[in-house]
Design a protein around this motif. Structure first.
Motif, short mmCIF file in Angstrom:
data_model
loop_
_atom_site.label_atom_id
_atom_site.label_comp_id
_atom_site.label_asym_id
_atom_site.label_seq_id
_atom_site.Cartn_x
_atom_site.Cartn_y
_atom_site.Cartn_z
N TRP A 122 9.23 1.35 -6.65
CA TRP A 122 8.45 0.17 -6.21
C TRP A 122 7.86 0.33 -4.58
O TRP A 122 6.28 -0.69 -4.84
CB TRP A 122 9.90 -0.61 -5.38
N CYS A 123 7.99 1.04 -3.95
CA CYS A 123 7.14 1.45 -2.63
C CYS A 123 6.06 2.15 -3.05
O CYS A 123 5.07 2.60 -1.84
CB CYS A 123 7.72 2.34 -1.40
N ARG A 124 5.51 2.89 -4.71
CA ARG A 124 5.14 3.49 -4.58
C ARG A 124 3.29 3.19 -4.71
O ARG A 124 3.15 1.53 -5.09
CB ARG A 124 4.73 4.36 -5.80
N PRO A 125 2.39 3.25 -4.34
CA PRO A 125 1.16 2.57 -3.40
C PRO A 125 0.47 2.57 -5.29
O PRO A 125 0.56 3.65 -6.01
CB PRO A 125 0.14 3.94 -3.08
N ALA A 126 -0.28 1.21 -5.29
CA ALA A 126 -1.37 1.17 -6.58
C ALA A 126 -2.25 2.41 -6.85
O ALA A 126 -2.40 3.05 -5.84
CB ALA A 126 -2.01 0.22 -7.16
N GLY A 127 -2.55 3.25 -8.01
CA GLY A 127 -3.01 4.04 -8.32
C GLY A 127 -2.53 5.50 -7.83
O GLY A 127 -3.70 6.51 -8.08
N GLY A 128 -1.60 5.69 -7.06
CA GLY A 128 -1.11 6.99 -6.95
C GLY A 128 -0.61 7.91 -8.17
O GLY A 128 -0.72 7.47 -9.58
N GLN A 129 -0.31 9.26 -8.14
CA GLN A 129 0.08 10.02 -9.28
C GLN A 129 1.68 9.33 -9.13
O GLN A 129 2.30 8.93 -8.46
CB GLN A 129 0.54 11.23 -8.30
N PRO A 130 1.50 9.00 -10.48
CA PRO A 130 3.26 9.48 -11.32
C PRO A 130 4.22 10.12 -10.85
O PRO A 130 3.78 11.08 -10.62
CB PRO A 130 2.69 9.23 -12.67
N LEU A 131 5.07 9.45 -10.30
CA LEU A 131 6.14 10.24 -10.05
C LEU A 131 6.99 11.51 -11.39
O LEU A 131 6.82 10.95 -12.33
CB LEU A 131 7.23 9.52 -9.72
N THR A 132 7.13 12.05 -10.62
CA THR A 132 7.56 13.79 -11.77
C THR A 132 9.02 13.11 -11.69
O THR A 132 9.36 13.63 -10.97
CB THR A 132 7.00 15.13 -11.19
N ILE A 133 9.86 13.64 -12.85
CA ILE A 133 10.63 12.69 -13.10
C ILE A 133 11.43 14.87 -13.35
O ILE A 133 11.48 14.74 -14.69
CB ILE A 133 11.36 11.56 -13.79
N HIS A 134 12.41 14.88 -12.61
CA HIS A 134 12.99 16.17 -12.95
C HIS A 134 13.98 16.17 -13.81
O HIS A 134 14.56 15.38 -13.25
CB HIS A 134 13.19 17.19 -11.50
N PRO A 135 14.34 17.06 -14.72
CA PRO A 135 15.30 17.14 -15.70
C PRO A 135 16.52 17.26 -14.75
O PRO A 135 16.38 17.94 -13.40
CB PRO A 135 15.32 17.98 -16.57
#
Length: 260
Positions: A122-135
């Protein structure tokens, strides 16, 4: 203090509050259903406070640990410690508090991690890099499954024992010489649960007894004492203030000082 720890602290504090609420309702409910806890030993009240403080302290530690594998490992350690501390003298409390503390701690860890993930997105800035979801790591998942299995086993055993005691059928009754006490031998009602109950019955005692005062107040019960395994070689009976019953080692005794 960063947002992750604030969220974790709030969730784990909520788990401690839920512990107090459930403990406050569960104990009176069990006493009303069965008649009492009837555990043997001394200073059990202080032991319950110690377990609560242990639970609160461990939840505080979990807030400052990031790796789930370590978190779940500490939860399993807590559950095993409680069982080791309370069994075999206090079996009902051992199963109940192991399930309660383990379930709440696992739930708090999972909920805090989920809320942290949602907050970060929710706090990720617009246009920022997508979060990397680690297994998820295999170790973390294995420890989580182990903790949940432990909670489920303790909850299931506790439920079966409570059901067997609540639906038990009286077989014999015997009063002591002074008439101050009497005991009733019961057959647990596990068979009423069908196949599950009959399987559990193979590993549980065939019978148990409860000792009452002349006014009907419950004093002692062999139902929740794992050290007492009754076989129906003959009905339990009084010899003065001592209960004699048929056990796996022949005739065994249980002293009830209130019946002297």
């Amino acid at each position: 203090m960063n947002s992750r720890r604030v969220i974790g602290l709030a969730v784990h504090a909520l788990a401690c509050v839920i512990y107090i609420v459930l403990n406050g309702y569960a104990v009176p409910a069990y006493k009303q259903l069965v008649g009492g806890l009837t555990s043997r030993g001394v200073a059990i009240g202080m032991a319950m406070y110690l377990i609560f403080y242990f639970f609160v302290s461990l939840n505080l530690i979990l807030v400052f640990i990031q790796r789930q594998a370590i978190q779940f490992g500490l939860v399993i350690f807590m559950m095993l410690t409680i069982l080791f501390y309370l069994l075999p003298q206090y079996p009902i409390r051992g199963l109940a508090y192991c399930a309660l503390t383990g379930g709440l701690a696992v739930g708090a860890v999972l909920l805090s991690n989920a809320l942290n993930s949602l907050y970060t997105r929710w706090c990720r800035p617009a246009g920022g890099q997508p979060l990397t979801i680690h297994p998820r790591r295999a170790t973390s998942r294995l420890l989580l499954i182990t903790a949940l299995i432990g909670v489920c086993i303790c909850t299931g055993l506790l439920g079966l024992k409570i059901f067997g005691g609540a639906t038990a059928e009286p077989i014999t009754r015997h009063s002591n010489d002074s008439g101050e006490c009497y005991l009733v031998t019961y057959a647990p009602g596990y068979h009423k649960l069908g196949l599950i109950g009959r399987v559990f019955e193979l590993f549980a005692g065939e019978y148990f007894f409860r000792v009452y005062t002349a006014d009907g107040a419950l004093l002692e019960s062999s139902e929740w004492n794992f050290r007492v395994t009754e076989i129906f070689g003959g009905p339990a009976e009084f010899n003065g203030s001592t209960v004699l019953y048929s056990g796996t080692q022949g005739y065994e005794d249980w002293w009830v000082p209130e019946c002297a």
